[in-house]
Design a protein around this motif. Structure first.
Motif, PDB file in Angstrom:
ATOM      1  N   CYS A   1       0.827  -1.220   0.000  1.00  0.00           N
ATOM      2  CA  CYS A   1       0.000   0.000   0.000  1.00  0.00           C
ATOM      3  C   CYS A   1       0.853   1.257   0.000  1.00  0.00           C
ATOM      4  O   CYS A   1       0.432   2.286  -0.530  1.00  0.00           O
ATOM      5  CB  CYS A   1      -0.944   0.001   1.195  1.00  0.00           C
ATOM      6  SG  CYS A   1      -2.321  -1.148   1.032  1.00  0.00           S
TER       7      CYS A   1
ATOM      8  N   SER B   1      -4.092  -6.239 -10.364  1.00  0.00           N
ATOM      9  CA  SER B   1      -3.182  -5.189 -10.805  1.00  0.00           C
ATOM     10  C   SER B   1      -1.773  -5.694 -11.112  1.00  0.00           C
ATOM     11  O   SER B   1      -1.109  -5.169 -12.000  1.00  0.00           O
ATOM     12  CB  SER B   1      -3.078  -4.106  -9.725  1.00  0.00           C
ATOM     13  OG  SER B   1      -4.348  -3.620  -9.374  1.00  0.00           O
TER      14      SER B   1
ATOM     15  N   GLU C   1      -3.676   2.742  -4.305  1.00  0.00           N
ATOM     16  CA  GLU C   1      -5.021   2.285  -4.617  1.00  0.00           C
ATOM     17  C   GLU C   1      -5.368   0.970  -3.918  1.00  0.00           C
ATOM     18  O   GLU C   1      -6.534   0.666  -3.689  1.00  0.00           O
ATOM     19  CB  GLU C   1      -5.230   2.147  -6.135  1.00  0.00           C
ATOM     20  CG  GLU C   1      -4.416   1.052  -6.791  1.00  0.00           C
ATOM     21  CD  GLU C   1      -2.989   1.442  -7.166  1.00  0.00           C
ATOM     22  OE1 GLU C   1      -2.325   0.594  -7.788  1.00  0.00           O
ATOM     23  OE2 GLU C   1      -2.546   2.544  -6.846  1.00  0.00           O
TER      24      GLU C   1
ATOM     25  N   ARG D   1      -7.558   0.924  -0.622  1.00  0.00           N
ATOM     26  CA  ARG D   1      -9.021   1.057  -0.655  1.00  0.00           C
ATOM     27  C   ARG D   1      -9.743  -0.249  -0.366  1.00  0.00           C
ATOM     28  O   ARG D   1     -10.936  -0.256  -0.109  1.00  0.00           O
ATOM     29  CB  ARG D   1      -9.467   1.576  -2.010  1.00  0.00           C
ATOM     30  CG  ARG D   1      -8.938   2.951  -2.316  1.00  0.00           C
ATOM     31  CD  ARG D   1      -9.485   3.480  -3.624  1.00  0.00           C
ATOM     32  NE  ARG D   1      -8.753   4.675  -3.970  1.00  0.00           N
ATOM     33  CZ  ARG D   1      -8.195   4.890  -5.136  1.00  0.00           C
ATOM     34  NH1 ARG D   1      -8.319   4.007  -6.098  1.00  0.00           N
ATOM     35  NH2 ARG D   1      -7.534   5.997  -5.375  1.00  0.00           N
TER      36      ARG D   1
END
Length: 47
Positions: A7, A29, A12, A15
């Motif tokens: 993170c 991702s 992102e 979240r």
């Protein structure tokens, strides 16, 4: 521990609510090898 470091590099991912959502988003991702490569570069041992 891995979440904290990932993170810090990929905001992102912060979240995601809960560990399952985090890893689901992370693996959408990045490949697992890429994610663990980033963690290792930050000085965390990857088994």
């Amino acid at each position: 521990m891995h979440r904290l470091h990932l993170c810090s590099r990929f905001a992102e991912l912060g979240r995601a609510a809960g560990w399952q959502a985090f890893w689901s988003l992370c693996l959408q991702s990045l490949r697992l090898s890429e994610a663990m490569g980033w963690v290792e570069r930050m000085g965390v041992a990857v088994p």
